[in-house]
Design an enzyme around this catalytic site. Structure first.
Site, PDB file in Angstrom:
ATOM      1  N   HIS A  46      76.533  86.547  95.740  1.00  0.00           N
ATOM      2  CA  HIS A  46      77.293  85.563  94.945  1.00  0.00           C
ATOM      3  C   HIS A  46      78.565  85.149  95.662  1.00  0.00           C
ATOM      4  O   HIS A  46      79.435  85.970  95.948  1.00  0.00           O
ATOM      5  CB  HIS A  46      77.654  86.162  93.592  1.00  0.00           C
ATOM      6  CG  HIS A  46      78.088  85.147  92.584  1.00  0.00           C
ATOM      7  ND1 HIS A  46      77.217  84.503  91.747  1.00  0.00           N
ATOM      8  CD2 HIS A  46      79.312  84.648  92.297  1.00  0.00           C
ATOM      9  CE1 HIS A  46      77.873  83.668  90.962  1.00  0.00           C
ATOM     10  NE2 HIS A  46      79.163  83.727  91.291  1.00  0.00           N
ATOM     11  N   ASP A  48      81.325  81.684  95.333  1.00  0.00           N
ATOM     12  CA  ASP A  48      81.643  80.453  94.600  1.00  0.00           C
ATOM     13  C   ASP A  48      82.280  79.385  95.484  1.00  0.00           C
ATOM     14  O   ASP A  48      83.010  78.517  94.984  1.00  0.00           O
ATOM     15  CB  ASP A  48      82.583  80.784  93.439  1.00  0.00           C
ATOM     16  CG  ASP A  48      81.863  81.396  92.253  1.00  0.00           C
ATOM     17  OD1 ASP A  48      81.150  80.659  91.559  1.00  0.00           O
ATOM     18  OD2 ASP A  48      82.006  82.606  92.020  1.00  0.00           O
ATOM     19  N   HIS A 176      76.818  82.473  81.427  1.00  0.00           N
ATOM     20  CA  HIS A 176      78.116  82.804  81.999  1.00  0.00           C
ATOM     21  C   HIS A 176      78.873  83.523  80.886  1.00  0.00           C
ATOM     22  O   HIS A 176      78.290  84.365  80.187  1.00  0.00           O
ATOM     23  CB  HIS A 176      78.844  81.573  82.548  1.00  0.00           C
ATOM     24  CG  HIS A 176      79.996  81.934  83.427  1.00  0.00           C
ATOM     25  ND1 HIS A 176      81.302  81.788  83.041  1.00  0.00           N
ATOM     26  CD2 HIS A 176      80.037  82.493  84.671  1.00  0.00           C
ATOM     27  CE1 HIS A 176      82.102  82.219  84.000  1.00  0.00           C
ATOM     28  NE2 HIS A 176      81.354  82.666  85.004  1.00  0.00           N
ATOM     29  N   HIS A 220      76.880  88.841  83.810  1.00  0.00           N
ATOM     30  CA  HIS A 220      77.521  88.030  82.762  1.00  0.00           C
ATOM     31  C   HIS A 220      76.848  88.120  81.394  1.00  0.00           C
ATOM     32  O   HIS A 220      77.435  87.656  80.408  1.00  0.00           O
ATOM     33  CB  HIS A 220      77.630  86.551  83.154  1.00  0.00           C
ATOM     34  CG  HIS A 220      78.732  86.260  84.126  1.00  0.00           C
ATOM     35  ND1 HIS A 220      80.057  86.203  83.761  1.00  0.00           N
ATOM     36  CD2 HIS A 220      78.699  86.023  85.469  1.00  0.00           C
ATOM     37  CE1 HIS A 220      80.798  85.927  84.828  1.00  0.00           C
ATOM     38  NE2 HIS A 220      79.996  85.836  85.880  1.00  0.00           N
ATOM     39  N   HIS A 241      76.295  90.070  90.896  1.00  0.00           N
ATOM     40  CA  HIS A 241      77.675  90.493  91.173  1.00  0.00           C
ATOM     41  C   HIS A 241      78.204  91.315  90.000  1.00  0.00           C
ATOM     42  O   HIS A 241      78.997  90.861  89.207  1.00  0.00           O
ATOM     43  CB  HIS A 241      78.577  89.303  91.496  1.00  0.00           C
ATOM     44  CG  HIS A 241      78.644  88.207  90.466  1.00  0.00           C
ATOM     45  ND1 HIS A 241      77.534  87.569  89.970  1.00  0.00           N
ATOM     46  CD2 HIS A 241      79.712  87.631  89.838  1.00  0.00           C
ATOM     47  CE1 HIS A 241      77.908  86.647  89.095  1.00  0.00           C
ATOM     48  NE2 HIS A 241      79.222  86.672  88.985  1.00  0.00           N
ATOM     49  N   ASP A 310      81.394  88.116  95.198  1.00  0.00           N
ATOM     50  CA  ASP A 310      82.032  87.156  94.283  1.00  0.00           C
ATOM     51  C   ASP A 310      83.225  86.457  94.929  1.00  0.00           C
ATOM     52  O   ASP A 310      84.136  86.010  94.225  1.00  0.00           O
ATOM     53  CB  ASP A 310      82.449  87.845  92.980  1.00  0.00           C
ATOM     54  CG  ASP A 310      82.615  86.856  91.822  1.00  0.00           C
ATOM     55  OD1 ASP A 310      82.225  85.685  91.960  1.00  0.00           O
ATOM     56  OD2 ASP A 310      83.144  87.261  90.773  1.00  0.00           O
TER      57      ASP A 310
END
Length: 393
Positions: A46, A48, A176, A220, A241, A310
């Site tokens: 993961h 972003d 999420h 999540h 993650h 992450d």
């Protein structure tokens, strides 16, 4: 030469000898570390970075130098220093887009991933299979995979899920930090308000992902959702993650009974670097991250743990794991300070994820003979919010 002079020369020679031995030992460790990551594609679950491309440049790639981008925790130079073999680029949009423009926002990020991979073909290759990861790695390219972080991106539509798969998406995080009409998120565990986990439609989302060969990601989600998904999925799941709840009791982490279920399922927990989920505070170190990796390894076995840093989704990082260049330091630390063997380090770095991905692909092939695309639909009240819909039946 006086006795005093001899003593001085002896001390000097001793100092030089110790310094030389230390340097040789350090170089040896570094060489082994680099050699190991030359044999297996280090795969992170993961990152972003695409969201940073929106936040800082509104996806205007011509404004960015992706070789050196100090405003983020990742760039091409640091990916190479970190010997990253494969990276899941996260497609993320805020929960505030649910019931409005979440699908468009997620498509924008899928698009920018395709575009930056195409713009830097000497650095990246878009991959959608386990074999593709290995092929990109053998070509010294970062195998670039796409994962959607949040079920609200599919707007409760199996057709939309299928279209994302066709665009190269290979995992979906079921939620999420917000519920969808069909799945509960982790924040419900903070208030003891998680009851069903997945609705019948949510279970069909998992089944359709199994049919497609898309990884089911349980980071999540609430514990009830984790359990329901693990009970439903015919393929191994991932936590892209997340870390160990036993060491840091946050709802984003994985509890022991779910770790056991993940092992039975053949899945993988990819350890997160975010300090509040590692040390339960705003400060953490590489050692704290290693504690989580060790815990998962010792509790359910080395075959079920991976890395999911992450980066770029976290505003603070552990000391020693500040950006995408630091993975070799983690590998070296686990070897020298925690006693990991090279065989086990290869599993952690990438072999475990490749095993999971290949198993997911095999389930998809097996289902192809007996299962057609699911046509389940949510209607009316099941959708929860129909403000932006012209068709609700």
């Amino acid at each position: 030469m006086t006795g005093e002079a001899v003593d001085h020369w002896y001390v000097l020679l001793l100092f030089v000898s110790v310094a030389s031995l230390t340097a040789v030992k350090s170089a040896s460790v570094e060489t082994r570390q680099d050699d190991l990551l030359a044999t297996v594609p280090l795969t992170d679950g993961h990152n972003d970075w695409p969201d940073k491309m929106f936040d800082l440049a509104r996806y205007q790639l011509d404004q960015l130098d992706l070789y050196s981008w100090s405003e983020t925790q990742t760039d091409i130079n640091r990916l190479r220093q970190g010997q990253v073999g494969a990276q899941f680029w996260a497609v993320y949009t805020s929960c505030s887009t649910q019931y409005s423009d979440a699908v468009r926002a997620c498509l924008d990020q899928v698009d920018v991933i395709h575009r930056f991979v195409a713009k830097y073909p000497e650095a990246f290759r878009l991959v959608t299979t386990a074999d593709g990861i290995v092929s990109a790695f053998n070509a010294s390219l970062v195998g670039s995979l796409i994962g959607i972080e949040g079920g609200h991106c599919i707007d409760s539509s199996l057709a939309t899920l299928r279209m994302f798969y066709d665009l190269g998406v290979r995992y979906l995080t079921l939620t999420h930090n917000c519920d969808t009409p069909w799945a509960e998120n982790n924040k419900r565990d903070d208030t003891n308000s998680s009851f069903i986990g997945l609705t019948d439609f949510g279970k069909d989302v998992v089944r359709e992902m199994n049919r497609l060969g898309m990884l089911v990601d349980l980071s999540h989600v609430s514990k009830a959702t984790m359990v329901a998904a693990l009970q439903t999925s015919q393929a191994p799941v991932i936590f892209s993650h997340s870390s160990a709840y036993e060491l840091c009791p946050k709802s984003r982490n994985v509890q022991n009974d779910v770790l056991n279920m993940t092992k039975a399922n053949g899945g993988i927990v990819m350890a997160n670097f975010y300090p509040p989920f590692v040390s339960c505070s705003d400060f953490a170190t590489m050692s704290d991250v290693a504690d989580h990796i060790d815990y998962i390894k010792n509790y359910i076995g080395v075959d079920y743990v991976g890395i999911g840093g992450d980066f770029n989704g976290i505003e603070i990082t552990p000391v020693g794991l500040e950006d995408s260049s630091k993975y070799p330091d983690l590998i070296g630390y686990l070897r020298t300070d925690r006693g990991w063997s090279d065989a086990d380090l290869r599993k952690l770095a990438g072999e475990n994820f490749l095993r999971v991905f290949r198993a997911v692909e095999q389930v998809s092939r097996d289902l192809a003979a007996t299962m057609t695309p699911l046509e389940t639909r949510l209607t009316g009240q099941e959708l929860g919010n129909t403000t932006c819909r012209s068709i609700t039946d």
